[in-house]
Design a protein around this motif. Sequence first.
Motif, mmCIF file in Angstrom:
data_model
loop_
_atom_site.group_PDB
_atom_site.id
_atom_site.type_symbol
_atom_site.label_atom_id
_atom_site.label_comp_id
_atom_site.label_asym_id
_atom_site.label_seq_id
_atom_site.Cartn_x
_atom_site.Cartn_y
_atom_site.Cartn_z
ATOM 1 N N UNK A 33 0.810 -1.224 0.000
ATOM 2 C CA UNK A 33 0.000 0.000 0.000
ATOM 3 C C UNK A 33 0.839 1.269 0.000
ATOM 4 N N UNK A 34 1.896 1.395 0.822
ATOM 5 C CA UNK A 34 2.719 2.611 0.717
ATOM 6 C C UNK A 34 3.310 2.821 -0.673
ATOM 7 N N UNK A 35 3.777 1.729 -1.311
ATOM 8 C CA UNK A 35 4.339 1.857 -2.655
ATOM 9 C C UNK A 35 3.268 2.308 -3.641
ATOM 10 N N UNK A 36 2.063 1.781 -3.535
ATOM 11 C CA UNK A 36 0.979 2.182 -4.429
ATOM 12 C C UNK A 36 0.611 3.646 -4.223
ATOM 13 N N UNK A 37 0.597 4.095 -2.974
ATOM 14 C CA UNK A 37 0.245 5.478 -2.688
ATOM 15 C C UNK A 37 1.234 6.443 -3.328
ATOM 16 N N UNK A 38 2.523 6.158 -3.199
ATOM 17 C CA UNK A 38 3.518 7.092 -3.724
ATOM 18 C C UNK A 38 3.492 7.107 -5.249
ATOM 19 N N UNK A 39 3.223 5.973 -5.891
ATOM 20 C CA UNK A 39 3.171 5.933 -7.349
ATOM 21 C C UNK A 39 1.927 6.666 -7.854
ATOM 22 N N UNK A 40 0.823 6.528 -7.152
ATOM 23 C CA UNK A 40 -0.370 7.290 -7.519
ATOM 24 C C UNK A 40 -0.125 8.788 -7.373
ATOM 25 N N UNK A 41 0.544 9.164 -6.287
ATOM 26 C CA UNK A 41 0.813 10.586 -6.072
ATOM 27 C C UNK A 41 1.772 11.119 -7.142
ATOM 28 N N UNK A 42 2.774 10.339 -7.507
ATOM 29 C CA UNK A 42 3.679 10.742 -8.577
ATOM 30 C C UNK A 42 2.923 10.910 -9.892
ATOM 31 N N UNK A 43 2.048 9.981 -10.220
ATOM 32 C CA UNK A 43 1.285 10.060 -11.469
ATOM 33 C C UNK A 43 0.392 11.293 -11.486
ATOM 34 N N UNK A 44 -0.160 11.642 -10.351
ATOM 35 C CA UNK A 44 -0.977 12.849 -10.272
ATOM 36 C C UNK A 44 -0.133 14.101 -10.465
ATOM 37 N N UNK A 45 1.074 14.103 -9.892
ATOM 38 C CA UNK A 45 1.945 15.275 -9.982
ATOM 39 C C UNK A 45 2.382 15.549 -11.411
ATOM 40 N N UNK A 46 2.749 14.504 -12.151
ATOM 41 C CA UNK A 46 3.231 14.699 -13.525
ATOM 42 C C UNK A 46 2.097 14.761 -14.538
ATOM 43 N N UNK A 47 0.852 14.630 -14.075
ATOM 44 C CA UNK A 47 -0.288 14.779 -14.969
ATOM 45 C C UNK A 47 -0.681 13.541 -15.725
ATOM 46 N N UNK A 48 -0.229 12.370 -15.286
ATOM 47 C CA UNK A 48 -0.647 11.131 -15.956
ATOM 48 C C UNK A 48 -2.096 10.780 -15.626
ATOM 49 N N UNK A 49 -2.537 11.117 -14.429
ATOM 50 C CA UNK A 49 -3.926 10.884 -14.026
ATOM 51 C C UNK A 49 -4.650 12.221 -13.948
ATOM 52 N N UNK A 50 -5.956 12.142 -14.027
ATOM 53 C CA UNK A 50 -6.795 13.335 -14.033
ATOM 54 C C UNK A 50 -8.079 13.018 -13.285
ATOM 55 N N UNK A 51 -8.600 13.972 -12.499
ATOM 56 C CA UNK A 51 -9.845 13.683 -11.772
ATOM 57 C C UNK A 51 -11.048 13.476 -12.668
ATOM 58 N N UNK A 52 -10.962 13.915 -13.915
ATOM 59 C CA UNK A 52 -12.078 13.753 -14.842
ATOM 60 C C UNK A 52 -11.785 12.611 -15.815
ATOM 61 N N UNK A 53 -12.805 11.838 -16.207
ATOM 62 C CA UNK A 53 -12.578 10.718 -17.132
ATOM 63 C C UNK A 53 -12.149 11.227 -18.499
ATOM 64 N N UNK A 54 -11.314 10.434 -19.166
ATOM 65 C CA UNK A 54 -10.821 10.831 -20.482
ATOM 66 C C UNK A 54 -9.888 9.782 -21.052
ATOM 67 N N UNK A 55 -8.901 10.230 -21.804
ATOM 68 C CA UNK A 55 -8.001 9.321 -22.525
ATOM 69 C C UNK A 55 -6.738 9.021 -21.742
ATOM 70 N N UNK A 56 -6.733 9.282 -20.442
ATOM 71 C CA UNK A 56 -5.552 9.060 -19.617
ATOM 72 C C UNK A 56 -5.789 7.891 -18.667
ATOM 73 N N UNK A 57 -4.730 7.436 -18.059
ATOM 74 C CA UNK A 57 -4.812 6.303 -17.149
ATOM 75 C C UNK A 57 -5.431 6.741 -15.830
ATOM 76 N N UNK A 58 -6.054 5.812 -15.107
ATOM 77 C CA UNK A 58 -6.684 6.106 -13.821
ATOM 78 C C UNK A 58 -5.972 5.337 -12.714
ATOM 79 N N UNK A 59 -6.416 5.558 -11.475
ATOM 80 C CA UNK A 59 -5.748 4.950 -10.330
ATOM 81 C C UNK A 59 -5.890 3.428 -10.300
ATOM 82 N N UNK A 60 -7.007 2.905 -10.774
ATOM 83 C CA UNK A 60 -7.195 1.452 -10.727
ATOM 84 C C UNK A 60 -6.195 0.718 -11.621
#
Length: 600
Positions: A337-364
């Motif tokens: 879980x800690x490893x997953x949290x930091x990777x999700x946070x990194x993806x959010x920081x660099x803009x790989x994930x987005x709170x709105x649905x679209x053509x980008x990858x999501x947390x799942x």
Amino acid sequence: MFVLFQTVINTGKHYSFRKILNAPLPSCKCLLNRNISDAPKKFITFDEVVAQRRAEAQRSLVVQVNSESSFNELYGYCSRYASINGIHHYKNNGGEHFMLIEFASEDNLKDILRSCGSHHKDLDVMALQSPFLWFRAVANKKEKFTVPETQLINKDGTLPVNEDTLFEQLSHCKTVSDQIQVLYEHTMLNDLGVRLRYMVARQLETIMESLYANMAVRPFGSSVNGFGKMGCDLDLVLTNELTQEMTDPNKRLVYQEKKCEGGRSPWQRHMELMGELIELRVPGATRVQRILNARVPIVKYAHELSGVDCDLCYSNMSGVYMSELLWLYGSLDPRVRPLTFVIRRWAQTVGLTNPHPGRWITNFPLTLMVLFFLQQKTKDGFVLPPLKFMSKIATKDDIRIAEDYVNCTFVRDLNRLPPESYGQSQSNLQTLLLQFFEFYSQFDFQDKAISINEGAPVRKPNNLPLYIVNPIEQALNVSRNVSFEECERLKMEVRNAAWQLESCTEGDRTDDWGLLGLIEKRTTRGLKKLLRVGNSHRLVSVKDLFNEEDTSDKRLSKKSDKESAKVAQTVKVEKKEQKIKFKNTTIANEVYRIRRDKIV
């Protein structure tokens, strides 16, 4: 119990991915190596956790109060009728104060409900019972209560951690592993957050239990799978499964039932009814939206009393079993879980994930990528077993069949897993994070698909840019929405992150040392670098850059009164004409934040 890792990082001038990976194992407070001879760890099942949370909700109430100072009065009043286990305080998005009270038993809760007052007669409302109440002020002189035997468990329990405070704590950590653990502990969904989500589910059960036989509202998704963060949405599923006792053919008296008629599917009609009931009968429910034409019809609404956004669907048990699978994987090893949290946070920081649905990858899909990486065998072993192994040792008690005959059978009791089937790797969190970035920087996304069922890359069945197999419904690709451009950017970002992580852990510590270089926004990090003077790693004060008042005063003190007046007038005119202009509002906000918090 949280596990903290303390590592010793070697420094050097040349950077390479393998330098940290091939280094000898650093000293740690707790090594996660498992030997076959070790005593097996005692795990609890997902069903036991859910049963415990449901039992807590069945003997709890949420009461709106004036402020946290109402604790003594509320405790004194409720203790007249029942024994209290504990009280939690939180504020919703509107700043209103609430307290969650857990009583000793469900009978105590019923005693409290019987003592509740009547509804307002002058308001146009329909009376109902709900576990969400409010504490009315006394009309006359306030009553005196004895001092509570217990203290308020927490204050502002759902308030997320301040970002600047979090970054400051991360900057004081000794190792990157410590940083990852601190990030996880401060951003994970806490106990009160989970309790509130089960209270929202309990509220729906209380209001709708007369409409369905054996009705239950079950939370699923990030709220219960152990990977949820503070403020995450709440996914709910409404079920009314018939038990074997209810369908016993020997019972001659049978309930008359209503058949669903019409062109639309029964699920759509049920969810249309749920939307109307939530809008009319659920206190705190606002902004109700009905999305009935989706593959899984849902009703979205905001619950103002708890500050949670909710998605309700009908009979979607495959989502519940997926949550159970993720919870089991997260429970197998404390690093998951800690490893997953930091990777999700990194993806959010660099803009790989987005709170709105679209053509980008999501947390799942990102979570599945982390689990897939942890299944890979390295020179020091692996962390997680593949899903096919967990399905192989399943018994008849583990058989689960979801809607559309989807097979969700895998071992539910982790105590039956052989000790050698998981947790063999001794790598700490820092090493695992670097290995994750290196693994996917070399992964063949063009021809291979990611499957935690097999635990190894499999051939892609089509030419989609990114293919991640759904563990429950293996014919589905959970990343089918990701475009080619986003997949290419994912490969580029993991390569950049590998270099960034290694370079940030070598040499002297700076403001972007370790994890901060990965999860801090680039605008903030870039601004700090621009404000540095040479190689001294000192930050120039914003006051020194933009405020010339101090230097002007020194010059004025050395001149005569007449000359000082002229200089002061000149400086005043220059300041009036000269205004600081920034490239955009983001940089301006960062400058003002740095000045306010005295970061520079």
